[in-house]
Design a protein around this motif. Structure first.
Motif, PDB file in Angstrom:
ATOM      1  N   ARG A 138       0.832  -1.206   0.000  1.00 56.59           N
ATOM      2  CA  ARG A 138       0.000   0.000   0.000  1.00 56.59           C
ATOM      3  C   ARG A 138       0.866   1.255   0.000  1.00 56.59           C
ATOM      4  N   GLN A 139       1.979   1.196   0.689  1.00 57.97           N
ATOM      5  CA  GLN A 139       2.892   2.338   0.691  1.00 57.97           C
ATOM      6  C   GLN A 139       3.486   2.565  -0.694  1.00 57.97           C
ATOM      7  N   LEU A 140       3.743   1.485  -1.419  1.00 58.25           N
ATOM      8  CA  LEU A 140       4.212   1.623  -2.795  1.00 58.25           C
ATOM      9  C   LEU A 140       3.112   2.228  -3.667  1.00 58.25           C
ATOM     10  N   LEU A 141       1.882   1.796  -3.466  1.00 54.99           N
ATOM     11  CA  LEU A 141       0.764   2.369  -4.214  1.00 54.99           C
ATOM     12  C   LEU A 141       0.644   3.864  -3.933  1.00 54.99           C
ATOM     13  N   GLU A 142       0.832   4.257  -2.683  1.00 51.89           N
ATOM     14  CA  GLU A 142       0.801   5.674  -2.330  1.00 51.89           C
ATOM     15  C   GLU A 142       1.919   6.437  -3.038  1.00 51.89           C
ATOM     16  N   LEU A 143       3.095   5.828  -3.109  1.00 46.55           N
ATOM     17  CA  LEU A 143       4.221   6.480  -3.778  1.00 46.55           C
ATOM     18  C   LEU A 143       3.932   6.673  -5.263  1.00 46.55           C
ATOM     19  N   LEU A 144       3.328   5.683  -5.883  1.00 45.22           N
ATOM     20  CA  LEU A 144       2.952   5.819  -7.289  1.00 45.22           C
ATOM     21  C   LEU A 144       1.941   6.949  -7.464  1.00 45.22           C
ATOM     22  N   ALA A 145       0.995   7.043  -6.535  1.00 45.16           N
ATOM     23  CA  ALA A 145      -0.022   8.095  -6.626  1.00 45.16           C
ATOM     24  C   ALA A 145       0.592   9.480  -6.435  1.00 45.16           C
ATOM     25  N   ILE A 146       1.535   9.589  -5.501  1.00 49.95           N
ATOM     26  CA  ILE A 146       2.175  10.882  -5.247  1.00 49.95           C
ATOM     27  C   ILE A 146       2.915  11.378  -6.483  1.00 49.95           C
ATOM     28  N   THR A 147       3.509  10.451  -7.217  1.00 46.38           N
ATOM     29  CA  THR A 147       4.351  10.830  -8.356  1.00 46.38           C
ATOM     30  C   THR A 147       3.597  10.829  -9.684  1.00 46.38           C
ATOM     31  N   GLN A 148       2.292  10.579  -9.648  1.00 45.36           N
ATOM     32  CA  GLN A 148       1.512  10.570 -10.884  1.00 45.36           C
ATOM     33  C   GLN A 148       1.097  11.995 -11.252  1.00 45.36           C
ATOM     34  N   PRO A 149       1.483  12.489 -12.432  1.00 48.52           N
ATOM     35  CA  PRO A 149       1.145  13.871 -12.811  1.00 48.52           C
ATOM     36  C   PRO A 149      -0.364  14.109 -12.879  1.00 48.52           C
ATOM     37  N   VAL A 150      -0.734  15.356 -12.673  1.00 45.41           N
ATOM     38  CA  VAL A 150      -2.135  15.779 -12.736  1.00 45.41           C
ATOM     39  C   VAL A 150      -2.287  16.789 -13.864  1.00 45.41           C
ATOM     40  N   LYS A 151      -3.316  16.611 -14.671  1.00 46.58           N
ATOM     41  CA  LYS A 151      -3.596  17.543 -15.754  1.00 46.58           C
ATOM     42  C   LYS A 151      -4.854  18.348 -15.427  1.00 46.58           C
ATOM     43  N   GLU A 152      -5.062  19.408 -16.176  1.00 48.52           N
ATOM     44  CA  GLU A 152      -6.287  20.184 -16.016  1.00 48.52           C
ATOM     45  C   GLU A 152      -7.421  19.476 -16.741  1.00 48.52           C
ATOM     46  N   PRO A 153      -8.556  19.252 -16.060  1.00 47.38           N
ATOM     47  CA  PRO A 153      -9.674  18.587 -16.733  1.00 47.38           C
ATOM     48  C   PRO A 153     -10.152  19.405 -17.927  1.00 47.38           C
ATOM     49  N   ASP A 154     -10.377  18.721 -19.044  1.00 49.58           N
ATOM     50  CA  ASP A 154     -10.737  19.432 -20.271  1.00 49.58           C
ATOM     51  C   ASP A 154     -11.956  18.829 -20.960  1.00 49.58           C
ATOM     52  N   GLY A 155     -12.721  18.033 -20.233  1.00 47.63           N
ATOM     53  CA  GLY A 155     -13.858  17.362 -20.843  1.00 47.63           C
ATOM     54  C   GLY A 155     -13.533  15.947 -21.264  1.00 47.63           C
ATOM     55  N   ASP A 156     -12.255  15.665 -21.456  1.00 46.87           N
ATOM     56  CA  ASP A 156     -11.804  14.315 -21.792  1.00 46.87           C
ATOM     57  C   ASP A 156     -10.966  13.716 -20.663  1.00 46.87           C
ATOM     58  N   TRP A 157     -10.075  14.534 -20.078  1.00 49.09           N
ATOM     59  CA  TRP A 157      -9.203  14.052 -19.004  1.00 49.09           C
ATOM     60  C   TRP A 157      -9.787  14.473 -17.660  1.00 49.09           C
ATOM     61  N   ASN A 158      -9.897  13.512 -16.742  1.00 49.14           N
ATOM     62  CA  ASN A 158     -10.383  13.847 -15.400  1.00 49.14           C
ATOM     63  C   ASN A 158      -9.801  12.858 -14.390  1.00 49.14           C
ATOM     64  N   CYS A 159     -10.410  12.780 -13.224  1.00 51.12           N
ATOM     65  CA  CYS A 159      -9.886  11.928 -12.156  1.00 51.12           C
ATOM     66  C   CYS A 159      -9.855  10.458 -12.557  1.00 51.12           C
ATOM     67  N   GLN A 160     -10.740  10.048 -13.444  1.00 51.75           N
ATOM     68  CA  GLN A 160     -10.741   8.652 -13.881  1.00 51.75           C
ATOM     69  C   GLN A 160      -9.466   8.319 -14.651  1.00 51.75           C
ATOM     70  N   ASN A 161      -9.014   9.249 -15.481  1.00 50.25           N
ATOM     71  CA  ASN A 161      -7.768   9.026 -16.218  1.00 50.25           C
ATOM     72  C   ASN A 161      -6.580   8.932 -15.264  1.00 50.25           C
ATOM     73  N   TRP A 162      -6.570   9.806 -14.265  1.00 50.95           N
ATOM     74  CA  TRP A 162      -5.476   9.798 -13.285  1.00 50.95           C
ATOM     75  C   TRP A 162      -5.462   8.472 -12.524  1.00 50.95           C
ATOM     76  N   THR A 163      -6.623   8.044 -12.058  1.00 47.32           N
ATOM     77  CA  THR A 163      -6.714   6.792 -11.303  1.00 47.32           C
ATOM     78  C   THR A 163      -6.316   5.604 -12.173  1.00 47.32           C
ATOM     79  N   THR A 164      -6.749   5.614 -13.422  1.00 40.87           N
ATOM     80  CA  THR A 164      -6.382   4.549 -14.354  1.00 40.87           C
ATOM     81  C   THR A 164      -4.870   4.473 -14.524  1.00 40.87           C
TER      82      THR A 164
END
Length: 205
Positions: A138-164
């Motif tokens: 779980r700590q590794l999963l947290e590390l992956l989440a911390i380092t995953q870039p975030v984009k501005e939602p534009d109608g196509d990209w949103n939290c689902q893309n980030w989680t995926t």
């Protein structure tokens, strides 16, 4: 503590942990209240990690219906950490990106957070099991989440893309963070199965 700052009588707080007492002794100019995970750490035991899908609120019968798209549902990755505090509350660990405010066009990754489980959560969200993981996983999963870039939602990209992206990184044999930590947490088949369920959630409008 500077001479101008009155001392805090910590004997008035017998329930306060030693870690919190140490924080309270800092000068007020340096005082930053820690998150509740400071006193409620993720326990060293296996936990079921799940993808939570926030379902849409029921629409008013007095207003014109609003189209509901599964693509707009909020996704987050969560796991319970039990009841560790003085109050009869359950807590969970969450990794997600969300809007900093209802009017903000941006998504923010606050990092892994520990929050109280709301009693209405089961009614408001659908829970899809991902895998049972150890604390180290779980700590590794947290590390992956911390380092995953975030984009501005534009109608196509949103939290689902980030989680995926976080989930597929957890299943990648090529990700350098995963390689440095004993290999993938998931298989691509596991990720695809979870995503299929999330994208085919049955809901009532």
């Amino acid at each position: 503590m500077t001479p101008s700052e009155p001392a805090i009588d910590l004997t008035a707080f017998p329930f306060m942990s030693e870690k919190w007492k140490a924080v309270m002794k800092w000068p007020s100019s340096h005082l930053m209240y820690p998150p509740i995970s400071f006193d409620l750490p993720d326990p060293d035991k296996d936990s079921e990690v799940c993808l939570w899908v926030r379902l849409p609120l029921p629409q008013s019968p007095y207003l014109p219906p609003t189209p509901v798209r599964v693509e707009d549902f909020h996704w987050s990755i969560r796991w319970g950490i039990g009841n560790q505090g003085l109050l009869p509350l359950s807590y969970e660990r969450i990794v997600e990106v969300e809007r900093a405010s209802p009017v903000s066009p941006h998504l923010t990754n606050w990092g892994p957070l520990t929050k109280v489980v709301r009693p209405s959560a089961e009614q408001e969200m659908a829970k899809i099991p991902i895998a049972t993981m150890t604390l180290k996983q779980r700590q590794l999963l947290e590390l992956l989440a911390i380092t995953q870039p975030v984009k501005e939602p534009d109608g196509d990209w949103n939290c689902q893309n980030w989680t995926t992206s976080v989930l597929f990184r957890a299943a990648s044999v090529e990700d350098p963070i995963v390689q440095a930590n004993n290999g993938p947490l998931l298989t691509p088949e596991q990720v695809n199965n979870v995503l299929f369920q999330a994208r085919n959630i049955k809901h009532e409008v």
